[in-house]
Scaffold this active site. Structure first.
Site, PDB file in Angstrom:
ATOM      1  CE1 TYR A  33      23.864  18.582  69.811  1.00 31.04           C
ATOM      2  CE2 TYR A  33      24.377  20.920  69.930  1.00 31.04           C
ATOM      3  CZ  TYR A  33      23.858  19.842  69.246  1.00 31.04           C
ATOM      4  OH  TYR A  33      23.338  20.017  67.982  1.00 31.04           O
ATOM      5  NE  ARG A  52      31.300  17.718  66.587  1.00 32.51           N
ATOM      6  CZ  ARG A  52      30.302  17.278  65.817  1.00 32.51           C
ATOM      7  NH1 ARG A  52      30.220  17.636  64.548  1.00 32.51           N
ATOM      8  NH2 ARG A  52      29.390  16.451  66.311  1.00 32.51           N
ATOM      9  NE  ARG A 101      19.982  36.330  83.199  1.00 26.43           N
ATOM     10  CZ  ARG A 101      20.150  37.498  82.572  1.00 26.43           C
ATOM     11  NH1 ARG A 101      20.489  38.572  83.263  1.00 26.43           N
ATOM     12  NH2 ARG A 101      19.985  37.591  81.254  1.00 26.43           N
ATOM     13  CE  LYS A 150      26.765  18.232  67.911  1.00 27.25           C
ATOM     14  NZ  LYS A 150      26.034  18.513  66.674  1.00 27.25           N
ATOM     15  CD  GLU A 182      25.641  23.884  59.369  1.00 30.08           C
ATOM     16  OE1 GLU A 182      26.376  22.872  59.426  1.00 30.08           O
ATOM     17  OE2 GLU A 182      25.728  24.829  60.185  1.00 30.08           O
ATOM     18  CG  LEU A 206      28.817  20.832  63.526  1.00 29.34           C
ATOM     19  CD1 LEU A 206      29.335  21.581  64.740  1.00 29.34           C
ATOM     20  CD2 LEU A 206      27.657  19.934  63.926  1.00 29.34           C
TER      21      LEU A 206
END
Length: 286
Positions: A33, A52, A101, A150, A182, A206
């Protein structure tokens, strides 16, 4: 008011938006995301977020759902349709679904899922929280080892924010092998004797888009920056501290684990960097 959202090629009322229950983002957190801020109806640092996003997709061998120009058009249209002056555009790409799945990735021709929505945040730039500063706790960092990608695997950061809330604080900084990695959703910094200290880039943190911009602006403003590992005890002895993120820009920190930094108010370097970032970002917004 019902928002208009984007799901796999369609602009829909949020009440009509659907993805498959077999979508791998839902079943495996097999998704990435980005969150892009909007100020004055324009996108902040879209290019950085697009770059990114591609890196995250490449690292996971996930197909790009559309071109960068198409993505920009979707962002702009959602901002317009939803009348966003200050707020956020959330984007998520999952590996999609082949109808069942399975731990094994679906075939390469499976289309990824692309979802975007806006969040209206009046007063985003003129945040009362930034004027007061944030109170931070420290917690053990038990996340997976590729934090530079991310992904939507945000359960532990969410738990960390709840730990902070229960402690009467605003957020948490994560500690691994004695060193700060972080924040739960931001990059972390402290300032001592005028020097800004922050952890260097690696797979441990990140690669923040706002981080990159703020460090560049700090250098241009003749501020001294040192990228190295640091402990939470070092941060507690700092003159001031702050975090950076796309949704909060530069957020001053005034307390760490109950220890007050400086005089307990946002420090001058954090305040100045926030001013510079907002000013420059507004000028460059698209």
């Amino acid at each position: 008011m019902t928002r208009t959202v984007y799901v796999n090629g369609e602009y829909l009322p949020e009440t009509e938006a659907k993805v498959s229950i077999f979508d791998r983002g839902f079943l495996f957190a097999d998704a990435v995301y980005e969150v892009t801020s909007v100020l004055d109806g324009k996108l902040i640092d879209f290019e950085g977020h697009a770059v990114r996003l591609k890196r995250s997709l490449d690292e996971l061998e996930m197909a790009e759902p559309c071109t960068k120009d198409e993505l920009l058009d979707i962002h702009r249209k959602l901002v317009e349709l939803n009348g966003i002056e200050e707020g956020l555009v959330y984007l998520q790409v999952s590996r999609g679904s082949d109808g069942d799945r399975d731990f094994v990735f679906p075939s390469a021709d499976t289309m990824p899922s692309l979802v975007l929505f806006t969040q209206n945040k009046p007063g985003l730039a003129d945040s009362p929280a930034a004027k007061m500063g944030a109170k931070i706790i420290s917690i053990e960092d038990i996340r997976w080892g590729r934090r530079d990608i991310k992904t939507v695997q945000l359960l532990y950061p969410s738990m960390g924010k709840m730990m902070a809330k229960k402690a009467g604080c605003d957020d948490a900084w994560l500690i691994e092998d004695g060193y700060v990695t972080e924040g739960t959703s931001n990059n972390a910094y402290y300032v001592k004797d005028g020097k800004i200290v922050t952890r260097p880039l690696s797979t441990d943190i990140l690669h923040g888009i706002t981080r990159k911009a703020v460090l560049r602006m700090a250098a241009e403003a003749q501020m001294e920056v040192e990228e190295r590992l640091f402990t939470i005890d070092e941060a507690k002895e700092a003159d001031e501290a702050f975090t950076t993120s796309a949704s909060a820009f530069v957020m001053p920190v005034v307390e760490i684990d109950g220890v007050t930094l400086g005089d307990g108010t946002p420090g001058p370097i954090a305040k100045r960097l926030r001013e510079i970032y907002l000013d420059e970002s507004r000028k460059a917004a698209i």
